[in-house]
Design a protein around this motif. Structure first.
Motif, PDB file in Angstrom:
ATOM      1  N   ILE A  43       0.948  -1.242  -0.026  1.00  0.00           N
ATOM      2  CA  ILE A  43      -0.137  -0.010  -0.040  1.00  0.00           C
ATOM      3  C   ILE A  43       0.966   1.256  -0.043  1.00  0.00           C
ATOM      4  O   ILE A  43       1.590   1.272   0.929  1.00  0.00           O
ATOM      5  N   CYS A  48      -3.175   6.540  -0.664  1.00  0.00           N
ATOM      6  CA  CYS A  48      -4.414   5.869   0.144  1.00  0.00           C
ATOM      7  C   CYS A  48      -5.349   6.818   0.601  1.00  0.00           C
ATOM      8  O   CYS A  48      -5.017   7.845   1.233  1.00  0.00           O
ATOM      9  N   ILE A  49      -6.552   6.654   0.091  1.00  0.00           N
ATOM     10  CA  ILE A  49      -7.571   7.838   0.655  1.00  0.00           C
ATOM     11  C   ILE A  49      -8.470   7.132   1.651  1.00  0.00           C
ATOM     12  O   ILE A  49      -9.738   7.724   2.107  1.00  0.00           O
ATOM     13  N   LYS A  50      -8.151   5.954   2.250  1.00  0.00           N
ATOM     14  CA  LYS A  50      -8.773   4.839   3.354  1.00  0.00           C
ATOM     15  C   LYS A  50     -10.409   5.037   2.890  1.00  0.00           C
ATOM     16  O   LYS A  50     -11.373   5.131   3.823  1.00  0.00           O
ATOM     17  N   CYS A  51     -10.505   4.607   1.745  1.00  0.00           N
ATOM     18  CA  CYS A  51     -11.811   4.480   1.277  1.00  0.00           C
ATOM     19  C   CYS A  51     -12.363   2.881   1.811  1.00  0.00           C
ATOM     20  O   CYS A  51     -13.655   2.611   1.820  1.00  0.00           O
ATOM     21  N   MET A  52     -11.437   2.077   2.171  1.00  0.00           N
ATOM     22  CA  MET A  52     -11.911   0.770   2.656  1.00  0.00           C
ATOM     23  C   MET A  52     -12.243  -0.408   1.649  1.00  0.00           C
ATOM     24  O   MET A  52     -12.804  -1.402   2.127  1.00  0.00           O
ATOM     25  N   ARG A  53     -11.984   0.072   0.539  1.00  0.00           N
ATOM     26  CA  ARG A  53     -12.735  -1.061  -0.708  1.00  0.00           C
ATOM     27  C   ARG A  53     -11.790  -2.066  -0.461  1.00  0.00           C
ATOM     28  O   ARG A  53     -12.609  -3.228  -0.569  1.00  0.00           O
ATOM     29  N   CYS A  54     -10.636  -2.029  -0.574  1.00  0.00           N
ATOM     30  CA  CYS A  54      -9.762  -3.396  -0.086  1.00  0.00           C
ATOM     31  C   CYS A  54     -10.219  -3.983   0.891  1.00  0.00           C
ATOM     32  O   CYS A  54      -9.930  -5.070   0.926  1.00  0.00           O
ATOM     33  N   LEU A  70      -4.262   1.478   7.049  1.00  0.00           N
ATOM     34  CA  LEU A  70      -4.203   0.318   6.567  1.00  0.00           C
ATOM     35  C   LEU A  70      -2.735  -0.591   6.880  1.00  0.00           C
ATOM     36  O   LEU A  70      -1.924  -0.175   6.126  1.00  0.00           O
ATOM     37  N   CYS A  87      -8.570  -1.177  -5.965  1.00  0.00           N
ATOM     38  CA  CYS A  87      -8.327   0.252  -5.576  1.00  0.00           C
ATOM     39  C   CYS A  87      -8.361   1.226  -6.556  1.00  0.00           C
ATOM     40  O   CYS A  87      -7.636   1.326  -7.415  1.00  0.00           O
ATOM     41  N   PRO A  89      -7.780   4.672  -6.517  1.00  0.00           N
ATOM     42  CA  PRO A  89      -6.627   5.551  -6.675  1.00  0.00           C
ATOM     43  C   PRO A  89      -5.165   4.907  -7.200  1.00  0.00           C
ATOM     44  O   PRO A  89      -4.378   5.433  -7.109  1.00  0.00           O
ATOM     45  N   ALA A  91      -3.748   2.568  -5.049  1.00  0.00           N
ATOM     46  CA  ALA A  91      -2.604   2.967  -4.133  1.00  0.00           C
ATOM     47  C   ALA A  91      -2.066   1.612  -3.712  1.00  0.00           C
ATOM     48  O   ALA A  91      -1.075   1.518  -2.892  1.00  0.00           O
ATOM     49  N   ILE A  92      -2.258   0.664  -4.232  1.00  0.00           N
ATOM     50  CA  ILE A  92      -1.847  -0.810  -3.920  1.00  0.00           C
ATOM     51  C   ILE A  92      -0.950  -1.296  -5.364  1.00  0.00           C
ATOM     52  O   ILE A  92      -1.447  -1.329  -6.300  1.00  0.00           O
TER      53      ILE A  92
HETATM   54  S1  SF4 Z   1      -8.799   0.658  -1.640  1.00  0.00           S
HETATM   55 FE1  SF4 Z   1      -6.769   1.718  -1.930  1.00  0.00          FE
HETATM   56  S2  SF4 Z   1      -7.479   3.915  -1.514  1.00  0.00           S
HETATM   57 FE2  SF4 Z   1      -9.043   2.504  -0.640  1.00  0.00          FE
HETATM   58  S3  SF4 Z   1      -8.390   1.986   1.481  1.00  0.00           S
HETATM   59 FE3  SF4 Z   1      -7.435   0.404   0.171  1.00  0.00          FE
HETATM   60  S4  SF4 Z   1      -5.629   1.002  -0.358  1.00  0.00           S
HETATM   61 FE4  SF4 Z   1      -6.433   2.836   0.352  1.00  0.00          FE
END
Ligand code: SF4
Ligand code: SF4
Length: 101
Positions: A43, A48-54, A70, A87, A89, A91-92
Motif C-alpha cells: 500500500i 491511500c484515501i482510506k475508502c476501505m474498498r480493499c 491500513l 483500489c 486511486p 494505491a496498491i
Molecule cells: S482501496 Fe486503495 S485507497 Fe481505498 S483504502 Fe484500500 S488502499 Fe486505500
C-alpha cells in the motif's frame, strides 16, 4: 495486529451461514502462507484515501484497519491481487516477492 479469527468449518445450512467479505470470520484460513505467494500487495500510504474498498473485498480478511493506516498481514495474504485491482486511486502495487524472502 489482530490475526484473522479462525473457527471450525461447519456446513452452511442457509445462505446466511456463508461467509461474506472481510467482516465475517475467515473460517477457511487454517494456516499461515507457506511461502508460495509470488506477488505481494504494497500500500502506498501517500495515495491511500482510506475508502476501505480493499478491506471489504479481500477474500481472506487480512487487511487490518485498526491503526492509523491500513496494514496487510503478510502471514495470511495469498497475493491474489483483488485489493490492488479494486483500489480506485491505484494505491496498491503488486510487487514481486524476493526469491529468498
Ligand atoms: S482501496 Fe486503495 S485507497 Fe481505498 S483504502 Fe484500500 S488502499 Fe486505500
Ligand atoms: S492480495 Fe488478496 S489476500 Fe492479499 S490483501 Fe490483497 S485481496 Fe487480500
Amino acid at each position: 495486529m489482530n490475526r484473522p479469527k479462525m473457527v471450525n468449518f461447519k456446513d452452511p445450512e442457509t445462505v446466511r451461514d456463508y461467509p461474506m467479505g472481510a467482516t465475517c470470520d475467515s473460517d477457511h484460513l487454517t494456516s499461515i502462507n507457506a511461502g508460495w505467494r509470488t506477488f505481494r500487495p504494497v500500500i502506498d500510504q501517500e495515495k491511500c484515501i482510506k475508502c476501505m474498498r480493499c478491506f471489504l473485498v479481500c477474500p481472506d480478511g487480512v487487511i487490518d484497519k485498526s491503526g492509523d493506516q491500513l496494514e496487510i498481514d503478510y502471514d495470511f495474504c495469498k497475493g491474489c491481487g483483488v485489493c490492488a485491482h479494486e483500489c480506485k486511486p491505484k494505491a496498491i502495487n503488486m510487487v514481486k516477492e524476493a526469491i529468498n524472502g
